[in-house]
Design an enzyme around this catalytic site. Structure first.
Site, short mmCIF file in Angstrom:
data_model
loop_
_atom_site.label_atom_id
_atom_site.label_comp_id
_atom_site.label_asym_id
_atom_site.label_seq_id
_atom_site.Cartn_x
_atom_site.Cartn_y
_atom_site.Cartn_z
N GLU A 1 3.86 56.48 -31.24
CA GLU A 1 2.81 55.97 -30.35
C GLU A 1 2.15 57.12 -29.57
O GLU A 1 0.92 57.17 -29.46
CB GLU A 1 3.43 54.97 -29.37
N SER B 1 16.10 52.33 -32.62
CA SER B 1 15.09 51.74 -31.73
C SER B 1 15.37 52.16 -30.29
O SER B 1 16.45 51.89 -29.74
CB SER B 1 15.14 50.22 -31.87
S1 SF4 Z 1 6.62 47.13 -26.80
FE1 SF4 Z 1 5.63 45.73 -28.26
S2 SF4 Z 1 4.03 44.64 -27.09
FE2 SF4 Z 1 4.65 46.45 -25.91
S3 SF4 Z 1 3.22 48.03 -26.52
FE3 SF4 Z 1 4.99 48.29 -27.86
S4 SF4 Z 1 4.51 47.07 -29.65
FE4 SF4 Z 1 3.07 46.44 -28.05
#
Ligand code: SF4
Length: 296
Positions: free
Chosen positions: A131, A234
């Protein structure tokens, strides 16, 4: 063992559920076509296996040109990817199905528009995480990533540009990885606001992680032990495990039913929680296994 209690919020978050639903839809509608996912769609082996069984293939960035063509479909995961990768896929003629989480997309757009206006884009998070890589790529050479407050302090101590020309930092924003802990983000904000009082700070933490932790605290009061269901890779599942270990004398992470430690079958009440990338099926299986022990 008498009872199994589930946390009020557990398992798939909105972004992961959306990504998995979209991937399943693509697979169902395109039987016989080569469907790739660029990197693992989610950090959960069982859920991934279910998608592999339906014909999904894992694709690494270095093989995009070699493996994709106009007949292929490439699924972008919830963490998103960079504009340059999207361009490379487009050039092969493959169809792109972008499952980037809307919250990650919002950060990408913010990084892109502020950097185009000449702002530096500070990002609080782990540079190795998909991300953060995707968000920083939208800010190009204007992105600066800190994983914690110490890194931020070191940056200002050692940056030649900051020593010689602090005015170059007049236009700056700060955004965070959606899953960063609030305390970590607050510490980074404090360092940056001290050095750059004019910095614009955005709260981009996703509530999904926070909610799972909040309801785990509530659950811990009612049970004798806690099982955290989810993938070992995770990050948010690992955070749930460390919280469960703080809150309960019996806490363990399991990816599948055969990993349930024997002691849990002897407890009066077992609590279940699960990371944001854990499918309902995995949660159901663990619950079922514990309940079956009642009948033996
Ligand atoms: S935790 Fe889930 S809902 Fe939150 S930003 Fe990440 S993918 Fe999106």
């Amino acid at each position: 063992m008498a009872k199994v209690l589930r946390s009020k919020v557990l398992g798939f978050c909105m972004g992961v559920k959306r990504a998995v639903d979209m991937a399943e839809e693509v697979l169902n509608e395109n039987e016989g076509k080569e469907v790739f996912m660029l990197g693992p769609l989610i950090h959960n082996e069982q859920a991934l296996q279910a998608l592999y069984d339906k014909g999904l293939h894992l694709l690494s960035e270095e093989y995009i040109e070699e493996r994709c063509n106009e007949k292929s479909i490439v699924i972008i995961r919830a963490h998103g990817t960079s504009p340059s990768i999207l361009t490379r896929i487009e050039k092969t003629g493959a169809r792109i199905v972008d499952t980037s989480c809307p919250r990650v997309k919002a950060s990408q757009k913010r990084a892109a528009s502020y950097s185009q206006d000449g702002f530096l884009v500070f990002i609080a998070g782990d540079l190795g995480h998909g991300e953060v890589l995707s968000i920083s790529s939208y800010a190009g050479d204007k992105a600066i990533v800190f994983k914690d407050a110490e890194e931020a302090k070191t940056f200002f101590k050692t940056s030649e540009l900051f020593q010689k020309n602090p005015r170059a930092f007049d236009k700056a924003i700060l955004i965070s990885q959606t899953t960063i802990r609030k305390e970590e983000y607050d510490a980074i904000i404090a360092v940056l606001q001290k050095k750059l009082p004019q910095i614009e700070v955005f709260n981009t933490i996703c509530s999904a992680t926070k909610e799972r932790q909040l309801f785990l605290r509530e659950l811990a009061h009612e049970v004798d032990g806690i099982l955290v269901i989810g993938g070992r890779h995770s990050a948010n599942t690992q955070r749930l495990l460390s919280l469960a270990q703080e809150l309960s004398p019996h806490a363990a992470l399991v990816e599948a039913v055969h990993e349930i430690p024997p002691e849990f079958f002897r407890l009066e009440k077992v609590g279940l929680t699960a990371g944001a990338s854990t499918a309902n099926k995995s949660i159901d299986e663990v619950e079922q296994k514990l309940l079956e022990a009642n009948t033996i």
